[in-house]
Structures are given as C-alpha cells and as structure tokens.
Design an enzyme around this catalytic site. Structure first.
Site, short mmCIF file in Angstrom:
data_model
loop_
_atom_site.label_atom_id
_atom_site.label_comp_id
_atom_site.label_asym_id
_atom_site.label_seq_id
_atom_site.Cartn_x
_atom_site.Cartn_y
_atom_site.Cartn_z
N GLN A 106 2.65 -0.69 5.05
CA GLN A 106 2.91 0.42 4.13
C GLN A 106 2.20 1.68 4.59
O GLN A 106 2.75 2.78 4.52
CB GLN A 106 2.42 0.06 2.72
CG GLN A 106 3.27 -0.98 2.03
CD GLN A 106 2.78 -1.26 0.61
OE1 GLN A 106 1.70 -0.85 0.21
NE2 GLN A 106 3.59 -2.00 -0.14
N ASP A 146 -9.23 -1.82 0.87
CA ASP A 146 -9.18 -2.69 -0.31
C ASP A 146 -9.79 -1.92 -1.49
O ASP A 146 -10.93 -1.46 -1.40
CB ASP A 146 -9.98 -3.96 -0.02
CG ASP A 146 -9.82 -5.00 -1.13
OD1 ASP A 146 -9.32 -4.65 -2.22
OD2 ASP A 146 -10.22 -6.16 -0.89
N ALA A 147 -9.02 -1.81 -2.56
CA ALA A 147 -9.49 -1.08 -3.74
C ALA A 147 -10.71 -1.73 -4.37
O ALA A 147 -11.45 -1.10 -5.13
CB ALA A 147 -8.37 -0.98 -4.77
N GLU A 180 1.16 1.43 -11.02
CA GLU A 180 1.66 0.07 -10.82
C GLU A 180 0.92 -0.66 -9.70
O GLU A 180 1.52 -1.41 -8.95
CB GLU A 180 3.16 0.09 -10.52
CG GLU A 180 3.99 0.51 -11.70
CD GLU A 180 5.48 0.53 -11.42
OE1 GLU A 180 5.91 -0.02 -10.39
OE2 GLU A 180 6.20 1.08 -12.26
N HIS A 204 -1.83 -5.67 -9.51
CA HIS A 204 -1.84 -6.66 -8.42
C HIS A 204 -3.25 -6.98 -7.95
O HIS A 204 -3.42 -7.82 -7.06
CB HIS A 204 -1.07 -6.12 -7.22
CG HIS A 204 0.36 -5.79 -7.49
ND1 HIS A 204 1.30 -6.75 -7.80
CD2 HIS A 204 1.03 -4.61 -7.50
CE1 HIS A 204 2.48 -6.17 -7.98
NE2 HIS A 204 2.34 -4.87 -7.81
C1 LIG Z 1 3.95 -1.98 -6.77
S1 LIG Z 1 3.16 -1.15 -5.45
C2 LIG Z 1 2.95 0.48 -6.15
C3 LIG Z 1 2.98 1.53 -5.10
C4 LIG Z 1 2.89 2.97 -5.58
N1 LIG Z 1 1.70 3.21 -6.37
C5 LIG Z 1 4.11 3.36 -6.37
O1 LIG Z 1 4.01 3.54 -7.58
O2 LIG Z 1 5.18 3.50 -5.77
C6 LIG Z 1 1.49 -1.84 -5.48
C7 LIG Z 1 0.58 -1.28 -4.40
O3 LIG Z 1 -0.75 -1.77 -4.61
C8 LIG Z 1 -1.28 -2.15 -3.33
N2 LIG Z 1 -2.40 -3.07 -3.51
C9 LIG Z 1 -2.39 -4.29 -4.10
N3 LIG Z 1 -3.64 -4.83 -4.06
C10 LIG Z 1 -4.44 -3.92 -3.44
C11 LIG Z 1 -5.82 -3.88 -3.11
N4 LIG Z 1 -6.66 -4.89 -3.40
N5 LIG Z 1 -6.29 -2.78 -2.47
C12 LIG Z 1 -5.48 -1.75 -2.16
N6 LIG Z 1 -4.16 -1.73 -2.46
C13 LIG Z 1 -3.63 -2.80 -3.08
C14 LIG Z 1 -0.08 -2.72 -2.62
O4 LIG Z 1 -0.32 -2.82 -1.24
C15 LIG Z 1 0.96 -1.67 -2.99
O5 LIG Z 1 0.82 -0.55 -2.16
#
Ligand SMILES: C[S@@+](CC[C@H](N)C(=O)[O-])C[C@H]1O[C@@H](n2cnc3c(N)ncnc32)[C@H](O)[C@@H]1O
Length: 273
Positions: free
Chosen positions: A99, A122-123, A140, A144
């Site tokens: 991504q 990583d968040a 969104e 996750h």
């Molecule tokens: C459903 S997508 C939403 C993407 C964007 N915010 C949008 O609204 O189009 C979820 C995003 O959260 C990211 N994500 C999930 N867990 C994460 C983590 N621990 N650290 C960073 N990013 C994370 C995924 O890689 C993805 O980019």
C-alpha cells in the site's frame, strides 16, 4: 487555534477518497469479471456519504502550515485529498508495504509528492518524535488494529498540545441484542475487524491522554449506505462471483448487513490537551 479555524473555514471542503478495500473486497475484485466495484464506488462517491466525510475531516481544522498523520492510510486516497484541499503536509503510514508503494506512486502522479509521504509503520509503535504532528486522521483503520488504547496512547504522544484527532470506528448500537446478529461476527471475521466499546470510549481517550471533542453516530450515511449500495446490482456492470452466491458458508455478502441496525459506525473527534 482561532487562526486555524478561520483558515479552515475559508477553504473548500476536504473530500476523502475511499481507495482501500478490506482484504476480502480486494479478493472479490481480483476474481470478478468487471468494474462492478468501481461502479459501486462511483455511485457512493456521488451520494450522501461524501458530504458526511467532508464534515468529518473538516474537524481536523488543518491548514497549509500543518503536518497531518494519516494512520492506516491505505493507498493514500483520503490523505491526498486532505493535502489537495488544505495545503497541509501529510505523512501516511500503513502496515502494508505494498500500500505504501502504491500511495507514494499515486502521490507522485498527482504532483503531491513534495507534500505527501507514505511509509511503512505500525500504529502500535509509531516511529515519530513526541509532538511531531498537528493532526491525526484514522479512517476505518483503528478497527483493524490489535489494541485501540495503545494506538490512541501513541497518537497522544505524537500530537502537539492542542493537536486534533479524527477517527472512525465501528461499534454495536443500543439496544444490544443477545445473541449478537451473526452477520456482525461474520463481517468482523472476514475483514479482521473488532468492535469498539462505545460506552467506554471517552474513558479510553482520557487514559490515552486525549480529550473528547465530538462523538457522533454516522452509521446511516456511511456503513448502512455502503452495504445498501454494494448489495444492489449496478447497471451495466457484472457482479463478481464472490459478492454474489457462493458455496463458502462464511463469506460475507453486503446484503447480510441490510437492516442490521445494531452495527454502527462512530465518528470520534478528540484533542490532545
Ligand atoms: C480499511 S483500510 C483504510 C484505509 C484508509 N484509511 C481509507 O479510509 O481509505 C485499513 C488500513 O489500516 C492499515 N492498518 C491496519 N493495521 C495497522 C497497523 N497496526 N499499523 C498501521 N496500519 C495498519 C491497513 O494497512 C490499511 O491501510
């Protein structure tokens, strides 16, 4: 803060672009024969959902001197819209290297690579100094992540005092039913999502070092609308097999969630004191 508000009020509204799909939607598209999802998205973009998201991100109150963190940035669509509409500088992070590569390419193609940078992180453990950002957006994405409170604690750390957070989350609306509607669990399993405890949100923000500025149920013009649109056939576009009838018993279909009122979407705005 007053200067920020004036700047923001004079600007055109921020239009986030939904460019990232949950894993099973991505799979569906890969298997599907047509531009079904593109057609669905276009229809959603023309509708009420957009206006709702405009208001959501305007709560960030950012302008061109600000640095915004997009937490869970997908392929960068919403972040690039923020840059385009506000002139802010943006750093987007995602756990997915793929991504991030796509997001940087799209920023380049849009001529925004000087203002928008995407990187893998990583968040749960942000690789940024304390107080690095004026605002954080998380659309969104916290849904996750393994531990909301840990993520919010990191957000509070990297926000400057007075910095804003706007996020969306999912939760179970009252009156909660027992047992829970099976489609909610199916959705959560398919998209690797957990539900927030809406009643405990304010306290969780507090523990993380943030203060609530707004908590809004935006289910009708976001989740419910998305499910309704995706469940309907789109004229001139074939529905990918994975979105229609399937032999896989646990595969989520958007129509599973029609009328499931207790599945809610929450908008949270907060500030670091
Ligand atoms: C459903 S997508 C939403 C993407 C964007 N915010 C949008 O609204 O189009 C979820 C995003 O959260 C990211 N994500 C999930 N867990 C994460 C983590 N621990 N650290 C960073 N990013 C994370 C995924 O890689 C993805 O980019």
């Amino acid at each position: 803060m007053a200067g920020r508000c004036r700047r923001s009020a004079n600007r055109p509204p921020v239009v986030p672009s939904r460019t990232c799909c949950p894993p099973s939607r991505r799979t569906s598209r890969a298997r599907g024969p047509s531009d079904f999802l593109t057609a669905c998205r276009r229809r959603l973009h023309d509708g009420q959902q957009w206006r709702a998201h405009l208001r959501d991100l305007e709560r960030l109150l950012v302008g061109e001197t600000d640095h915004v963190l997009d937490l869970g940035c997908g392929v960068g669509g919403p972040g690039l819209r923020v840059v385009e509409r506000t002139g802010a500088r943006l750093t987007g992070i995602s756990i997915s290297e793929e991504q991030v590569k796509t997001a940087n390419r799209l920023a380049e193609e849009a001529g925004r690579a000087d203002r928008a940078v995407f990187r893998r992180a990583d968040a749960m453990e942000l690789p940024f100094e304390d107080g690095s950002f004026d605002a954080v957006m998380a659309l969104e994405s916290i849904i996750h992540m393994p531990d909301r409170e840990q993520v919010l604690t990191e957000v509070a750390r990297v926000l400057r005092p007075g910095g804003r957070l706007v996020l969306t989350d999912v939760f179970e609306r009252a009156p909660r039913k027992t047992p829970r509607h099976p489609s909610i669990d199916k959705f959560c399993r398919n998209f690797m999502v957990t539900l927030a405890d809406a009643d405990g949100y304010v306290a969780m923000l507090h523990r993380a070092g943030l203060r609530l500025r707004g908590l809004l149920d935006i289910t009708e013009h976001t989740m419910q609308r998305t499910f309704e649109e995706l469940a309907r056939p789109v004229e001139g576009a074939d529905r990918p097999e994975a979105l229609g009838q399937t032999n896989l018993p646990d595969l989520f279909h958007p129509s599973d969630m029609l009328g499931v009122d207790e599945f809610g979407c929450l908008l949270v705005a907060a500030v670091r004191p």
